[in-house]
Design an enzyme around this catalytic site. Structure first.
Site, short mmCIF file in Angstrom:
data_model
loop_
_atom_site.label_atom_id
_atom_site.label_comp_id
_atom_site.label_asym_id
_atom_site.label_seq_id
_atom_site.Cartn_x
_atom_site.Cartn_y
_atom_site.Cartn_z
N LYS A 53 0.87 -1.18 0.00
CA LYS A 53 0.00 0.00 0.00
C LYS A 53 0.91 1.23 0.00
CE LYS A 53 -3.76 2.56 1.05
NZ LYS A 53 -4.48 2.33 2.32
N SER A 55 1.24 5.67 -1.32
CA SER A 55 0.55 6.88 -1.76
C SER A 55 0.51 6.92 -3.28
CB SER A 55 1.30 8.12 -1.27
OG SER A 55 1.38 8.16 0.13
N THR A 111 0.35 11.61 -0.91
CA THR A 111 -0.66 12.28 -1.73
C THR A 111 -1.10 13.58 -1.06
OG1 THR A 111 -1.41 10.12 -2.49
CG2 THR A 111 -2.86 11.99 -2.90
N ALA A 112 -1.12 13.57 0.28
CA ALA A 112 -1.50 14.79 1.01
C ALA A 112 -0.57 15.94 0.63
CB ALA A 112 -1.44 14.53 2.51
N HIS A 155 -6.21 10.43 7.47
CA HIS A 155 -6.79 9.35 8.26
C HIS A 155 -7.83 9.86 9.26
CE1 HIS A 155 -3.83 7.02 6.24
NE2 HIS A 155 -2.83 7.24 7.05
#
Length: 279
Positions: A53, A55, A111-112, A155
């Site tokens: 997993k 980004s 990604t943030a 999150h």
């Protein structure tokens, strides 16, 4: 088979069935639990896990070895990163106040942070000052304590930032949706290109479906990895991040990912990529 994903409720909820041997024909998994900034690094290095997993922002750097799987990740609406400050509610609404300021982000290839860079290019004259990379659970305390002027959170922080007496400056998911009309791509599931990718996608989809059909089965597992999160917050987290795109990215999902990465490549933030049509 080696897999790496976060301890967040959406990941443990999705992968519970496969991890616990409940998916017929699926190989046994050896799991590494790590925050997304760590899994991004695992994917970029040699000898990384078979499935990871990461980004979406990190995807362009790993596509030589890994392929994007069309399921198991985090993509949706109303679930984007938030920009938080400790100023008064009125002041917090003005992005111009970030000009030249210190901002905490949860990883340079998150990604943030990628969304923040695209947003700040439109909203913050002259750009921000120093970017400080912190583990996501340290960002809200840093903003509250004045160590940084603003912070990007992800999150479950969407549900808990009020506990730190912080104010919302911008919801980058809402900004992205208004700007593009597309859902926001957050976390991707990738797998080594040498593996049977359709089979992997099938096992992940089966694990997602099992989680939906037997939500009580994963509860103990989810909460054991939820970092002292309350059951209510864990459930809200799952409901927000596990959705139809978790089962299948589909045309809208691929369009969202392509749009994000193309825009970022045009801005010189990531290498240009061609995702193809998926599996």
């Amino acid at each position: 088979m080696k897999i790496a994903f976060s301890s967040c409720p959406n990941d443990t909820f999705i992968f519970h069935a496969w991890v616990h041997g409940l998916i017929p024909g699926a190989p046994e998994l050896e799991v590494t639990y790590a925050d997304i900034d760590i899994t991004n690094t695992l994917a970029a290095g040699s000898g990384g896990p078979d499935i990871i997993k990461i980004s979406y922002a990190a995807l362009p750097w790993v596509l030589a070895e890994y392929a994007l799987l069309p399921c198991g990740g985090a993509l949706g609406r109303g679930c984007g990163p938030l920009v938080l400050t400790s100023g008064g509610a009125g002041a917090a609404a003005d992005p111009k106040l970030l000009s030249g300021r210190r901002v905490a982000v949860p990883g340079e290839r998150s990604t943030a942070y990628l969304l923040f860079q695209l947003w700040a290019a439109q909203k913050v004259p002259g750009g921000v000052g120093e970017i400080v990379v912190l583990p996501f659970h340290e960002i809200m305390p840093a903003v509250r304590d004045g160590l940084v002027d603003a912070g990007m959170v992800i999150h479950e922080a969407r549900f808990t930032y009020h506990m730190y007496k912080l104010n919302l400056m911008a919801d980058l998911g809402s900004w992205w949706e208004e700007d593009t009309g597309l859902p926001i791509p957050l976390g991707a599931i990738i797998a080594r290109r040498s593996l049977d990718l359709p089979a992997l996608a099938g096992w992940i989809r089966a694990s997602v479906k099992y989680a939906w059909e037997h939500p009580e089965a994963s509860l103990e597992y989810v909460l054991s990895h939820a970092q002292e999160m309350s059951p209510a917050v864990a459930q809200a987290h799952i409901q927000l991040y596990v959705n139809e795109f978790s089962e299948n990215l589909g045309e809208a999902g691929y369009q969202a990912v392509t749009s994000l990465l193309n825009r970022a490549a045009k801005a010189g933030l990531v290498p240009k990529v061609d995702l193809g049509s998926g599996i």
